[in-house]
Design an enzyme around this catalytic site. Structure first.
Site, PDB file in Angstrom:
ATOM      1  CG  ASP A   9      -1.628   1.285   1.423  1.00 61.39           C
ATOM      2  OD1 ASP A   9      -2.404   1.645   0.514  1.00 61.39           O
ATOM      3  OD2 ASP A   9      -1.429   1.964   2.459  1.00 61.39           O
ATOM      4  CB  ALA A  10       0.965   4.249  -1.963  1.00 64.92           C
ATOM      5  CE1 TYR A  11      -0.267   9.409  -1.519  1.00 64.92           C
ATOM      6  CE2 TYR A  11      -1.531   7.718  -2.667  1.00 64.92           C
ATOM      7  CZ  TYR A  11      -0.740   8.860  -2.697  1.00 64.92           C
ATOM      8  OH  TYR A  11      -0.432   9.431  -3.902  1.00 64.92           O
ATOM      9  NE  ARG A  45      -4.974   7.530   5.633  1.00 67.46           N
ATOM     10  CZ  ARG A  45      -4.729   6.929   4.479  1.00 67.46           C
ATOM     11  NH1 ARG A  45      -4.877   7.581   3.331  1.00 67.46           N
ATOM     12  NH2 ARG A  45      -4.327   5.682   4.452  1.00 67.46           N
ATOM     13  CB  SER A 121      -1.764   3.041  -4.254  1.00 65.25           C
ATOM     14  OG  SER A 121      -2.230   4.291  -3.783  1.00 65.25           O
ATOM     15  CG  ASN A 122      -7.766   3.504  -2.363  1.00 62.33           C
ATOM     16  OD1 ASN A 122      -8.232   2.584  -3.036  1.00 62.33           O
ATOM     17  ND2 ASN A 122      -8.097   3.711  -1.092  1.00 62.33           N
TER      18      ASN A 122
END
Lengths: 226, 226
Positions: A9-11, A45, A121-122
């Site tokens: 996942d990125a964020y 967030r 990622s989203n």
């Protein structure tokens, strides 16, 4: 023998999503933000994620850049911040979030050991390209997979399907790494091997699926993947 | 001429979801809860809702009673509370939440004016039966619609479809009332006439759909529906 692909996942996992508000709060003239950047970042967030889930339920998709702006607008209004310059600055900083300090060394160790590495990622492709360039990790990634290719956000199964489509692997032959408890639980229920990066010491989410590993940061990933 | 049906969300709209933790905190021997009931109630609610959305995305449905327990377990762990007796007490109180004070009079006014009245809720049928009985408003409701009949949580469109199926109305001929910003926005995007009960003065959610009315409590509903 092929090494297991490691998919991140990125964020929140590779990139520190609070860095935008924290950094802007340190800049000259941002006294109001300095007082409120922590709850602002948390609300930003929270709303950003809520909007991804709600849009995935209704089918009314918009890309992550839109949802990121929508979440920021809600959070700024809640905290009494309205300056267009501040909004623009926070969004600009969100395009160049810092990677967590252990990220480059961890990715280099995985590459050296022969593991394919990817982001799932989203984020929109443009956001992800900016983040990867800013963190200087582009050479260490074999794929940057964005949900925009399937038009729905995590944890829709079609998003996790993108990993098998890219690497030709069954879910159980992938190590999926996320700092987001919901993402890691849903990834585990999908069938991935999973590691939850629990940086804040939060309780495990009560959802179907349970991570195989719980770690405080990404340092142990090369050992887990071996 | 038939009067417009008025359809209410239940938890947070008719029934005060914080009442369970607030009331338990007032009971003898609950000093630890007395210190932390507000963030506990907030986290309980947040996780309960998150789990509904995530399960709606993945298709891994469980009923609202399960999700309510899952959210409580997460929140109790986060706040260092683990007594099984406290868990049982909070859940028992959740089955008999207080209605907001203006609810009975408002429903009586709607009934007197000839409006069909209904609940449309994530709640399981058993939870809703308990809440309606505890609030003493059963005689004022023409229908209590639970998402369990369609097996997925709000804001899935099939949930909102239950109203037309029950009353034979087009979405634009229904007044949908919710205190949950996301619910009212998604209901508006679906096509309902909508009123958002914004008890806490929160910003409007940045989602498709915008409520027709924003009100601080339910008092004005009979006037809006007229």
């Amino acid at each position: 023998m092929t090494k297991i692909p490691c998919v991140f996942d990125a964020y929140g996992t590779l990139f520190d999503v609070a860095a935008s508000a924290r950094q802007a709060a340190d800049e000259p003239g941002q006294e109001a933000l300095a007082r409120t950047w922590q709850p602002l970042a948390a609300d930003w967030r929270t709303k950003q994620l809520e909007y991804t889930w709600l849009r995935a339920v209704t089918g009314d998709h918009a890309d992550f850049w839109q949802v990121t702006q929508d979440g920021l607008d809600w959070a700024m209004e809640r905290h009494g911040l309205s300056a267009p310059e501040l909004r623009a600055r926070l969004l600009a900083l969100y395009r160049e979030l810092a990677a967590y300090p252990e990220v480059p060394k961890m990715l280099r160790a995985l590459k050296a050991a022969g593991h394919p590495c990817a982001i799932l990622s989203n984020g929109s492709p443009g956001m992800l390209a900016d983040a990867v360039a800013s963190a200087g990790v582009g050479d260490l990634l074999d794929a940057v997979l964005s949900v925009e290719d399937v038009g729905v956000f995590k944890p829709a199964r079609v998003v996790y399907d993108m990993v098998g489509a890219r690497f030709g692997t069954a879910p159980g032959d992938v190590l999926f790494v996320s700092s987001n408890g919901w993402d890691v639980c849903c990834g585990a229920a999908y069938g991935f091997r999973t590691a939850w990066v629990n940086r804040s010491g939060l309780p495990l989410d009560r959802l179907p699926g349970r991570p195989d590993h719980v770690i405080p940061d990404l340092t142990a990933i090369p050992e887990i993947a071996a």
